[in-house]
Design an enzyme around this catalytic site. Structure first.
Site, PDB file in Angstrom:
ATOM      1  N   HIS A  34     -11.680  -2.796   3.354  1.00  0.00           N
ATOM      2  CA  HIS A  34     -11.534  -2.580   4.979  1.00  0.00           C
ATOM      3  C   HIS A  34     -11.929  -1.502   5.435  1.00  0.00           C
ATOM      4  O   HIS A  34     -12.272  -0.628   6.332  1.00  0.00           O
ATOM      5  CB  HIS A  34      -9.587  -2.857   4.966  1.00  0.00           C
ATOM      6  CG  HIS A  34      -9.259  -1.256   4.149  1.00  0.00           C
ATOM      7  ND1 HIS A  34      -8.439  -1.269   2.973  1.00  0.00           N
ATOM      8  CD2 HIS A  34      -8.826  -0.429   5.142  1.00  0.00           C
ATOM      9  CE1 HIS A  34      -8.353  -0.005   2.721  1.00  0.00           C
ATOM     10  NE2 HIS A  34      -8.251   0.995   3.640  1.00  0.00           N
ATOM     11  N   ASP A  35     -12.137  -0.279   4.056  1.00  0.00           N
ATOM     12  CA  ASP A  35     -13.228   0.203   4.122  1.00  0.00           C
ATOM     13  C   ASP A  35     -14.538   0.121   3.647  1.00  0.00           C
ATOM     14  O   ASP A  35     -15.312   1.574   3.877  1.00  0.00           O
ATOM     15  CB  ASP A  35     -12.959   1.459   3.204  1.00  0.00           C
ATOM     16  CG  ASP A  35     -11.408   2.219   3.682  1.00  0.00           C
ATOM     17  OD1 ASP A  35     -11.397   2.084   4.388  1.00  0.00           O
ATOM     18  OD2 ASP A  35     -11.482   2.738   2.056  1.00  0.00           O
ATOM     19  N   ASP A  79       1.606  -1.071   0.216  1.00  0.00           N
ATOM     20  CA  ASP A  79       0.035  -0.376   0.274  1.00  0.00           C
ATOM     21  C   ASP A  79       0.962   1.265  -0.190  1.00  0.00           C
ATOM     22  O   ASP A  79       1.827   0.880   0.684  1.00  0.00           O
ATOM     23  CB  ASP A  79      -0.416   0.033   1.434  1.00  0.00           C
ATOM     24  CG  ASP A  79      -2.205   0.835   1.170  1.00  0.00           C
ATOM     25  OD1 ASP A  79      -2.262   1.340   0.271  1.00  0.00           O
ATOM     26  OD2 ASP A  79      -3.095  -0.333   1.644  1.00  0.00           O
ATOM     27  N   GLU A  91      -6.033   3.964  -6.147  1.00  0.00           N
ATOM     28  CA  GLU A  91      -7.242   4.262  -5.232  1.00  0.00           C
ATOM     29  C   GLU A  91      -7.944   5.596  -5.892  1.00  0.00           C
ATOM     30  O   GLU A  91      -7.028   6.700  -5.511  1.00  0.00           O
ATOM     31  CB  GLU A  91      -7.626   4.182  -3.613  1.00  0.00           C
ATOM     32  CG  GLU A  91      -8.775   4.055  -3.030  1.00  0.00           C
ATOM     33  CD  GLU A  91      -8.458   4.345  -1.890  1.00  0.00           C
ATOM     34  OE1 GLU A  91      -9.778   4.040  -1.095  1.00  0.00           O
ATOM     35  OE2 GLU A  91      -7.840   5.258  -1.346  1.00  0.00           O
ATOM     36  N   ASP A 106      -3.151   4.721  -2.422  1.00  0.00           N
ATOM     37  CA  ASP A 106      -3.912   5.109  -1.651  1.00  0.00           C
ATOM     38  C   ASP A 106      -4.505   6.510  -1.542  1.00  0.00           C
ATOM     39  O   ASP A 106      -3.221   7.593  -2.782  1.00  0.00           O
ATOM     40  CB  ASP A 106      -4.096   5.892  -0.051  1.00  0.00           C
ATOM     41  CG  ASP A 106      -4.382   5.532   0.822  1.00  0.00           C
ATOM     42  OD1 ASP A 106      -5.395   5.263   1.381  1.00  0.00           O
ATOM     43  OD2 ASP A 106      -4.648   6.885   1.397  1.00  0.00           O
TER      44      ASP A 106
HETATM   45  C1  NOJ Z   1      -8.415   4.999   1.995  1.00  0.00           C
HETATM   46  C2  NOJ Z   1      -7.707   4.410   2.874  1.00  0.00           C
HETATM   47  O1  NOJ Z   1      -7.859   2.845   1.806  1.00  0.00           O
HETATM   48  C3  NOJ Z   1      -8.406   4.311   3.872  1.00  0.00           C
HETATM   49  O2  NOJ Z   1      -8.420   3.209   4.675  1.00  0.00           O
HETATM   50  C4  NOJ Z   1      -8.117   5.932   5.071  1.00  0.00           C
HETATM   51  O3  NOJ Z   1      -8.285   5.591   5.580  1.00  0.00           O
HETATM   52  C5  NOJ Z   1      -7.946   6.542   3.884  1.00  0.00           C
HETATM   53  N1  NOJ Z   1      -7.434   5.982   2.154  1.00  0.00           N
HETATM   54  C6  NOJ Z   1      -6.891   7.585   3.852  1.00  0.00           C
HETATM   55  O4  NOJ Z   1      -5.513   7.760   3.617  1.00  0.00           O
END
Ligand code: NOJ
Length: 562
Positions: A335-336, A102, A259, A203
Site C-alpha cells: 500500500h506504500d 498489522d 517492516e 509497522d
Molecule cells: C509504514 C506504513 O506501511 C505506512 O503506510 C505508514 O504511513 C507508516 N508506516 C507510518 O505508520
C-alpha cells in the site's frame, strides 16, 4: 550447495495483503469494510493464498488511514464492529486462510488515551509514554524531518515541550525506553493472539529504539536533517524484539514480519535469525529505493523507471547473503508503493498482461515468503491523478505543500508527475471487481477515485479468461505448494552481466529449477534452456523459440534426478 532449512508453515505460505479501505465496501459509504472482506473470502480462496495480512483495522481518526491508532482493542467505525472482525476471522479460518494483523507500535494516534494523558502535564503518569524534549534555543530540539515532511517535532502548549513524531504530527512516537510502554504493547499483542489471530506484520519496527542523544541529522533536502541514522536499527531494537519474543511471540505459532526501513543484510540476519529469537522475516526496501538520491527529483520523488540490473543486484544479494542465516520476504507491491506493472513492467495495452506475469514469475520463484498486494493478481496499474485535490495520501499532500507551495523547489506539474509515478495513492485506488459503476467497489461515492481502466481490468473479467493474470498467480501459488524446491531450494544467480534477462537457478535434493525472465519489450538471446530436458512448470508464452526469450517472456523449467 545444500542447506538444511528448518521447515515452518509460514515459509511455505503465500500472503495476500488487504488494504481494507480500498478493498470492498458492503454498506455504500464509499469506504471498504470488514463485511466487504468477508464477502470476498471465496475469491481469495480461489486464488489459493494461505494468509491475509490485514492493514490496520483498529479504531483510528484516519490521519494516515489507520496507521494512527487511537484504540488497539477496538475496530475503526468505518470498517464495522468487533463482531464483524470475529465473523471475518472465523470465515477465513473455515476456508483455511490465516489472518495476520498489522501491529503499529512505533507510534499511536494523538487521540489515543495514553497521549491525551501524556500531554496534560510533565508529571502525568503517562507523560513518559512518549518522547518529550525541551526546546533548543526556543526552537525544535533538533533538525529532524518527519517522514511526512516538516519538522519531526511538535510544540505542545500545555507543557511547553516538544514531542517527537517520525510520521505525521498526529502520530506521536511511543517511548520504548519506558518498561510500562513495553508491558502495554505486549499485553495488547497477547490479547489479539488469544483471539486467535495468526501473526503480526510490524509497522516500522526497526524504528522503535531511538539514539538517546537525539543529535542533528545530515542535511536531507536543504531544509531539514535526516532522522534515519538515529532512529532506524537503534541501539536497543534487538533487545526489545527479543523481549517481545520471550514474552509474547514464543507462546504462539505465528507468522511475524517486521517492516524494517533502513535494514542492512547484517541487521536482517539478527531480526530474522534462524534461531527464531526475534522475528520470522523482515521487509527490506533496497530494491524499491534504487532511484532515491541521484535518480530522483527530491527525496523519494521521481519520474524515472528503475533499471533491472540494479534491482537484480540487490535482490540477488539478499537471496545469497541470507542463505542459511535468515529468511527473506518477497514483494513488489504494497500500500506504500506504486503498482508493479507500471513501475517495473509495461502497463500499455500491448504488454501489460505479459509483463505482469513475467514480474510475478521472477519474484515467486525466488526463495522467501511471497506477498501479493490486492489487485496485483489482476495486473492493476497506476492511475493518473490530475491535480493534488484528487490525492488523499498524507505523504503526497504534505510533500506537495512543502516542496511546491512553501519552498518552491519543484513545480506543481513535476510534483504531480512524480506522484503519478511513485505516489502511494496509486496502490490505494479501489479494488476493481467488475465493470459496473465504481468497479463494483461501492454503490456510494468512493473515498478516492477509481482507476478508469476498471472497465477492462477487473476480477470478473479475469476470472472469465483462462489466460488472465489472475490464473497465472493461481498457478504460481499452486506450484509453490507442490514443489519443495521453490520453497527451500538454494538460490544461485545466473547471467548476472545480462542487462535484459533476469535468470537464476534453485537447487534442492537433486531438483534443479531454471528461471529466466526477459524484462524488455524486445526479443533477447538466452541459451540457458538449450539442450536441457525437464518439465516446464510455467511460462507466459505457449511456444518458445530456441535460444531466444520473446518480449517479457518468463520460463521456468524443472529437472528432477531419477
Ligand atoms: C509504514 C506504513 O506501511 C505506512 O503506510 C505508514 O504511513 C507508516 N508506516 C507510518 O505508520
Amino acid at each position: 550447495m545444500q542447506t538444511v532449512e528448518k521447515k515452518t508453515w509460514w515459509k511455505e505460505a503465500v500472503i495476500y495483503q488487504i488494504y481494507p479501505r480500498s478493498f470492498a465496501d458492503s454498506n455504500g459509504d464509499g469506504i471498504g469494510d470488514l463485511p466487504g472482506i468477508t464477502q470476498h473470502l471465496p475469491y481469495l480462496h480461489e486464488l489459493g493464498i494461505d494468509v491475509i495480512w490485514l492493514s490496520p483495522v483498529y479504531r483510528s481518526p484516519n490521519d494516515d488511514n489507520g496507521y494512527d491508532i487511537s484504540d488497539y482493542r477496538d475496530i475503526m467505525t468505518d470498517f464495522g464492529t468487533m463482531a464483524d472482525f470475529d465473523e471475518m476471522l472465523s470465515t477465513a479460518h473455515s476456508l483455511g486462510i490465516k489472518i495476520v494483523m498489522d501491529l503499529v507500535v512505533n507510534h499511536t494516534s494523538d487521540e489515543h488515551a495514553w497521549f491525551i494523558e501524556s500531554r496534560k502535564s510533565k508529571d502525568n503518569p503517562f507523560h513518559d509514554y512518549y518522547i518529550w524534549k525541551e526546546p533548543r534555543d526556543g526552537k525544535e530540539p533538533n533538525n529532524w524531518e518527519s517522514c511526512f515532511s516538516g519538522s519531526a517535532w511538535e510544540l505542545d502548549d500545555a507543557t511547553g515541550m516538544y514531542y517527537l513524531h517520525c510520521f505525521s504530527k498526529k502520530q506521536p512516537d511511543l517511548n520504548w525506553e519506558n518498561p510500562k510502554v513495553r508491558d502495554e504493547v505486549f499485553d495488547m499483542m497477547t490479547w489479539w493472539c488469544e483471539k486467535g489471530i495468526d501473526g503480526f506484520r510490524m509497522d516500522v519496527i526497526s524504528m522503535i529504539s531511538k539514539d538517546q542523544r537525539f543529535p542533528d541529522g545530515p542535511d536531507k533536502d536543504g531544509i531539514y536533517g535526516d532522522l534515519n541514522p538515529y532512529v532506524c536499527n537503534g541501539p536497543r531494537v534487538h533487545e526489545y524484539l527479543q523481549e517481545m519474543n520471550r514474552r509474547v511471540l514464543s507462546h504462539y505459532d505465528l507468522l511475524t514480519v517486521g517492516e524494517a526501513a533502513g535494514v542492512t543484510i547484517e541487521e536482517a540476519r539478527k531480526y530474522a535469525n534462524n534461531e527464531g529469537t526475534e522475528l520470522g522475516m523482515v521487509f527490506q526496501f533496497e530494491h524499491m529505493d534504487t532511484l532515491q538520491g541521484e535518480g530522483s527529483v527530491i527525496g523519494k520523488w521521481t519520474t524515472k523507471k528503475p533499471s533491472m540490473s540494479k534491482v537484480r543486484a540487490i535482490l540477488n544479494k539478499w537471496q545469497v547473503q541470507l542463505e542459511g542465516k535468515a529468511w527473506n520476504s518477497l514483494y513488489w507491491d504494497n500500500h506504500d508503493q506504486p503498482r508493479v506493472v507500471s513501475r517495473f513492467g509495461d502497463d500499455s495495452e500491448k504488454w501489460r498482461v505479459l509483463s505482469a506475469k513475467m514480474l510475478a514469475t521472477c519474484l515467486h520463484m525466488m526463495k522467501g515468503t511471497p506477498y501479493i498486494y490486492q489487485g496485483e493478481e489482476l495486473g492493476m496499474t497506476n492511475t493518473v491523478f490530475e491535480g493534488i485535490d484528487q490525492c488523499r495520501d498524507i505523504e503526497e499532500l504534505n510533500a506537495y505543500r512543502q516542496y511546491v507551495e512553501e519552498h518552491h523547489l519543484v513545480s506543481g506539474d513535476v510534483m504531480m508527475a512524480c506522484i503519478n509515478t511513485v505516489g502511494r495513492d496509486n496502490a490505494r485506488t479501489p479494488m476493481q471487481w467488475d465493470a459496473s459503476a465504481n468497479a463494483g467497489f461501492t454503490t456510494g461515492t468512493p473515498w478516492i477515485k477509481v482507476n478508469p481502466n476498471y472497465t477492462t481490468i477487473n476480477a470478473e473479467a479475469a476470472m472469465a479468461d483462462p489466460d488472465s493474470v489472475f490464473y497465472y498467480y493461481q498457478k504460481l501459488i499452486r506450484l509453490r505448494h507442490a514443489h519443495p524446491v521453490i520453497v527451500y531450494g538454494v538460490f544461485e544467480p545466473l547471467l548476472e552481466e545480462n542487462e535484459a534477462v533476469y535468470a537464476y537457478r534453485r537447487v534442492l535434493d537433486g531438483c534443479v529449477l531454471t528461471v529466466a525472465c526477459n524484462w524488455t519489450d524486445q526479443p533477447q538471446e538466452c541459451t540457458l534452456f538449450d539442450g536441457l530436458s525437464g518439465t516446464e512448470l510455467i511460462s507466459n508464452y505457449k511456444e518458445h523459440q530456441a535460444g531466444v526469450l520473446a518480449p517479457y517472456e518468463a520460463r521456468v523449467l524443472l529437472q528432477e534426478q531419477e
